[in-house]
Scaffold this active site. Structure first.
Site, PDB file in Angstrom:
ATOM      1  N   TRP A   1      -2.932  -2.719  -1.669  1.00 61.98           N
ATOM      2  CA  TRP A   1      -2.036  -3.870  -1.788  1.00 61.98           C
ATOM      3  C   TRP A   1      -3.057  -4.982  -0.792  1.00 61.98           C
ATOM      4  O   TRP A   1      -3.020  -4.967   0.383  1.00 61.98           O
ATOM      5  CB  TRP A   1      -0.920  -4.173  -1.259  1.00 61.98           C
TER       6      TRP A   1
ATOM      7  N   LYS B   1      15.475 -13.815 -10.010  1.00 63.62           N
ATOM      8  CA  LYS B   1      15.220 -12.607 -10.948  1.00 63.62           C
ATOM      9  C   LYS B   1      14.507 -13.266 -12.229  1.00 63.62           C
ATOM     10  O   LYS B   1      13.570 -12.764 -12.757  1.00 63.62           O
ATOM     11  CB  LYS B   1      16.460 -12.089 -11.877  1.00 63.62           C
TER      12      LYS B   1
ATOM     13  N   ASN C   1      -2.408   1.958   5.684  1.00 61.38           N
ATOM     14  CA  ASN C   1      -1.195   0.828   5.101  1.00 61.38           C
ATOM     15  C   ASN C   1      -0.896   0.090   6.274  1.00 61.38           C
ATOM     16  O   ASN C   1      -0.291   0.576   7.211  1.00 61.38           O
ATOM     17  CB  ASN C   1       0.055   1.832   4.331  1.00 61.38           C
ATOM     18  N   GLY C   2      -1.361  -1.306   6.127  1.00 60.74           N
ATOM     19  CA  GLY C   2      -0.717  -1.958   7.558  1.00 60.74           C
ATOM     20  C   GLY C   2      -2.071  -3.205   7.682  1.00 60.74           C
ATOM     21  O   GLY C   2      -2.816  -3.012   6.645  1.00 60.74           O
TER      22      GLY C   2
ATOM     23  N   LYS D   1       7.738  -3.706  -4.089  1.00 60.42           N
ATOM     24  CA  LYS D   1       9.066  -3.236  -3.836  1.00 60.42           C
ATOM     25  C   LYS D   1       9.447  -3.290  -2.403  1.00 60.42           C
ATOM     26  O   LYS D   1      10.764  -3.695  -2.237  1.00 60.42           O
ATOM     27  CB  LYS D   1       9.193  -1.773  -4.619  1.00 60.42           C
TER      28      LYS D   1
ATOM     29  N   HIS E   1      21.136 -35.523  -5.562  1.00 57.09           N
ATOM     30  CA  HIS E   1      20.475 -36.128  -4.680  1.00 57.09           C
ATOM     31  C   HIS E   1      18.975 -35.970  -5.033  1.00 57.09           C
ATOM     32  O   HIS E   1      18.322 -35.781  -4.001  1.00 57.09           O
ATOM     33  CB  HIS E   1      21.059 -35.478  -3.495  1.00 57.09           C
TER      34      HIS E   1
ATOM     35  N   GLU F   1      10.831 -13.623 -10.647  1.00 59.41           N
ATOM     36  CA  GLU F   1      10.395 -12.465 -10.596  1.00 59.41           C
ATOM     37  C   GLU F   1       9.513 -11.839 -11.811  1.00 59.41           C
ATOM     38  O   GLU F   1       8.464 -11.277 -11.806  1.00 59.41           O
ATOM     39  CB  GLU F   1      11.158 -11.626  -9.714  1.00 59.41           C
TER      40      GLU F   1
ATOM     41  N   ARG G   1       5.498   0.254  -6.152  1.00 58.66           N
ATOM     42  CA  ARG G   1       5.422  -0.542  -4.789  1.00 58.66           C
ATOM     43  C   ARG G   1       4.557  -1.696  -4.757  1.00 58.66           C
ATOM     44  O   ARG G   1       4.519  -2.658  -4.012  1.00 58.66           O
ATOM     45  CB  ARG G   1       4.922   0.461  -3.546  1.00 58.66           C
TER      46      ARG G   1
ATOM     47  N   GLU H   1      20.437 -16.017  -6.997  1.00 60.89           N
ATOM     48  CA  GLU H   1      19.865 -14.587  -7.288  1.00 60.89           C
ATOM     49  C   GLU H   1      19.610 -14.626  -8.883  1.00 60.89           C
ATOM     50  O   GLU H   1      18.416 -14.240  -9.239  1.00 60.89           O
ATOM     51  CB  GLU H   1      21.258 -13.738  -7.306  1.00 60.89           C
TER      52      GLU H   1
ATOM     53  N   CYS I   1       0.781  -1.341   0.125  1.00 61.28           N
ATOM     54  CA  CYS I   1       0.007  -0.088  -0.078  1.00 61.28           C
ATOM     55  C   CYS I   1       0.709   1.206   0.146  1.00 61.28           C
ATOM     56  O   CYS I   1       1.923   1.413   0.551  1.00 61.28           O
ATOM     57  CB  CYS I   1      -0.661  -0.131   1.188  1.00 61.28           C
TER      58      CYS I   1
HETATM   59  C1  AGP Z   1      14.219  -8.561  -5.082  1.00 59.23           C
HETATM   60  O1  AGP Z   1      14.092  -8.482  -6.543  1.00 59.23           O
HETATM   61  C2  AGP Z   1      12.815  -8.237  -4.744  1.00 59.23           C
HETATM   62  N1  AGP Z   1      12.239  -7.120  -4.863  1.00 59.23           N
HETATM   63  C3  AGP Z   1      12.821  -8.703  -3.089  1.00 59.23           C
HETATM   64  O2  AGP Z   1      13.264 -10.295  -3.020  1.00 59.23           O
HETATM   65  C4  AGP Z   1      13.484  -7.896  -2.008  1.00 59.23           C
HETATM   66  O3  AGP Z   1      14.990  -8.228  -2.345  1.00 59.23           O
HETATM   67  C5  AGP Z   1      12.861  -8.182  -0.861  1.00 59.23           C
HETATM   68  O4  AGP Z   1      11.620  -7.881  -0.716  1.00 59.23           O
HETATM   69  C6  AGP Z   1      13.961  -7.432   0.242  1.00 59.23           C
HETATM   70  O5  AGP Z   1      13.692  -6.117  -0.014  1.00 59.23           O
HETATM   71  P1  AGP Z   1      14.637  -4.940   0.600  1.00 59.23           P
HETATM   72  O6  AGP Z   1      15.846  -5.031   0.117  1.00 59.23           O
HETATM   73  O7  AGP Z   1      14.138  -3.578   0.338  1.00 59.23           O
HETATM   74  O8  AGP Z   1      14.350  -5.252   2.279  1.00 59.23           O
END
Ligand code: AGP
Length: 605
Positions: A73, A484, A99-100, A600, A503, A487, A27, A480, A2
């Site tokens: 959200w 990516k 937001n929460g 985000k 395994h 995502e 966000r 990583e 949010c």
């Molecule tokens: C990574 O591409 C994502 N956006 C997500 O995994 C992110 O790394 C995670 O939410 C942590 O966010 P931060 O670094 O703002 O704490």
């Protein structure tokens, strides 16, 4: 997650609020809304879907120099027009954006319904509007404080009263709220990006703060009404960095910004006289650092994976045990927290709820913690009170790219510093400082190979599943890379330590399932080559990211990156995997900057 934005001043609020909502889109959200107070009345517009849907409702720009707006959200109640915020009381006098999560919403709702209140949404947040109305308090601030004393849960909240249009009352407990200071006008928002076009002066509220924001300034109080002071601080970047420039996506722009981001995290921190680094913000005396028997790194998602790279660097260069753990797991497993363990919290946004809670747990149990953070003045940065800022500038795309790389470089700086306090020789220190200085140009060279990487991406764009494997320093790179791809392209990608394939996962290797092997030219090269042969024996398509030299085995595609010092090779080996994910997503036509279901900064648990 949010997003909240509010305005009070002399200008018409709606265009400012709509522009603010656009800045908060990154966000992640599923609906949006706006409320304006004018001539003693509220005008409320809400819409499911993108902010542009809401814009369509505002054909005739509604009047009012006071307003609040929200991107939602969904947590309680599906994405819909009626569940979108703002929510109002039955008389449509008060409007709230939240937001929460209100954990005791059901009980409060039942109480209010028993008094005849009719709810218009399924959300937990709506109870706040009705409670404020029920308070009939002397001032809006009193009504909000009294309401919040009944609420169990988290909030970043903004409230307006159509009959007292001289202020916005905001409050924070767990979700960020920032005030923006203007000339005879004030702004409120969940995120600096919604303010930076209008002001460079912002005030970050802390948990438990309530602020009364008027056009001529603000006052801050505790939940009990006691006055507190919150000083403004300057934002260290400009609005322009929130635009895509010539790039079609923020993700591609931020990948391209990595050479500059590396220069910024290195700037002023290479101490060549002593072959070490200088970390002014750490505020940990050498003696305190030498008392540390081990290092524990906490973060979520890519921040956690960057922590895995950091743990390996600290073990290699400082020769003390170091381990990274997802902050969300750490905080709930009742961890053993020891005073001689040094904790490092990693977060790009500095607002991730699970990481923040883990930091608070570590501090509550008396251990030392510092932060590696990008967002200056963010909650985790203030909670840690010391650390290393990345200064990478804002990262708008949901997927982190430049801040992953900058975080890994920040860990390199810290590992050298700690190493040079222990047994790392000056010669080794100098070797590593030179390698760090060479990274920006090496990243430029990798980005120049985009076409080759894009052609390999076509194989990943066609598939449902993909695997990423690596050994030792190569494994976090595989993690990583897989994250990516997941995502942004929605391809089901798994990362495995290469030695784990036998395994179990080897059963999934098939002609339609590509595997990306992280293949550095290191002492495990031969072992990784036999992994490639295992995969190829099952006719699994194999692609490698490696260093320039002929390969002793046939593969389906090769990406070569410049060689750095072995300790820093993972930083470079990761860059092409960002482009691989980007071009796979491009080929699959997904929403690259705002992937579905992702946010985000995850400010709720
Ligand atoms: C990574 O591409 C994502 N956006 C997500 O995994 C992110 O790394 C995670 O939410 C942590 O966010 P931060 O670094 O703002 O704490």
């Amino acid at each position: 997650m949010c997003g909240i934005v509010g305005y009070i001043g002399e200008q018409q609020a709606s265009p400012i609020l709509m522009e603010g909502l656009h800045q908060l889109e990154y966000r992640g959200y599923d609906s949006a809304g706006i409320a304006l107070a004018s001539r003693g009345e509220l005008k409320v517009f809400k819409s499911k879907g993108k902010v542009r849907n809401l814009e369509r409702l505002l054909t005739a720009q509604p009047e009012g120099t006071l307003g609040i707006a929200h991107t939602r959200w969904a947590t309680h109640g599906e994405p819909s027009d009626r569940n979108a915020h703002p929510h109002c009381d039955t008389q449509n006098r008060y409007a709230i954006v939240h937001n929460g999560i209100v954990e005791n919403a059901a009980a409060l709702r039942a109480q209010l319904e028993s008094k005849g209140v009719v709810f218009r949404s399924e959300t937990d947040s709506e109870v706040i509007a009705h409670l404020i109305a029920a308070m009939q308090a002397h001032s809006l601030a009193d009504a909000v404080r009294a309401t919040l004393r009944l609420i169990v849960g988290t909030y970043g909240l903004a409230v307006i009263d159509a009959q007292r249009p001289d202020s916005i009352v905001v409050a924070r407990n767990g979700s960020p709220v920032i005030l923006g200071i203007g000339e005879r006008e004030m702004f409120v928002a969940s995120d600096v990006s919604a303010l930076v076009r209008h002001t460079q002066q912002v005030v970050h509220l802390n948990d438990g703060d309530v602020a009364v924001v008027r056009a001529d300034g603000y006052e801050t109080f505790t939940l009990d009404g006691g006055p507190i002071s919150r000083a403004p601080l300057a934002i260290d970047w400009q609005f322009e960095s929130l635009t895509k420039g010539d790039f079609s996506h923020f993700m591609r722009k931020e990948i391209a910004e990595q050479p500059e981001a590396i220069r910024r995290v290195l700037s002023g921190r290479l101490e060549t006289r002593f072959s070490t680094t200088h970390l002014g913000g750490l505020e940990l005396a050498a003696r305190e650092l030498l008392e540390a028997k081990r290092v524990k790194i906490l973060g979520c998602g890519s921040a956690y994976i960057a922590g895995c790279v950091g743990a390996q660097l600290i073990e290699q260069l400082a020769r003390i045990p170091a381990h990274a753990e997802p902050a969300s797991e750490f905080r709930y497993r009742n961890p053993v927290i020891e005073a001689d363990t040094l904790y490092i919290a990693v977060s790009q946004s500095g607002e991730t709820f699970d990481t923040l809670s883990a930091v608070q747990e570590v501090k509550r149990k008396g251990a030392r913690v510092f932060g590696i953070i990008n967002s200056v003045g963010s909650t985790i940065a203030r909670e840690c009170g010391r650390g290393i800022y990345l200064h990478a500038g804002p990262e708008v795309a949901v997927v982190s790219t430049k801040t992953f790389t900058s975080t890994a470089v920040a860990f390199a700086l810290f590992a050298i510093y700690l190493g040079r306090l222990r047994d790392l020789s000056a010669a080794n220190g100098a070797r590593l400082l030179n390698a760090l200085s060479a990274l920006p140009a090496q990243v430029e060279a990798i980005l120049a190979q985009e076409d080759r990487i894009a052609s390999i991406a076509t194989a990943f764009a066609k598939t449902r599943d993909a695997y990423f494997v690596g050994r030792a320093a190569g494994y976090p790179v595989a993690m990583e890379g897989a994250l990516k791809l997941k995502e942004v392209s929605y391809v089901h990608a798994e990362a495995y330590p290469a030695s784990e394939l036998k395994h179990g996962p080897l059963a999934l290797i098939a002609p339609d399932t590509p595997t990306l092997v992280v293949l550095p030219r290191d002492d495990l090269f031969a072992k990784n080559v036999s992994t490639i042969e295992e995969i190829r024996a099952r006719r699994g398509p194999t692609y490698v990211v490696t260093h320039p030299q002929p390969l002793p085995v046939a593969v389906d595609g090769v990406i070569e990156v410049p060689k750095s010092e072995p300790e820093f090779d993972p930083i470079l080996l990761n860059i092409p995997l960002q482009l691989l994910a980007y071009h796979t997503a491009l080929a699959r036509g997904t929403d690259i900057d705002q992937p579905r279901n992702l946010a985000k900064s995850v400010t709720v648990e």
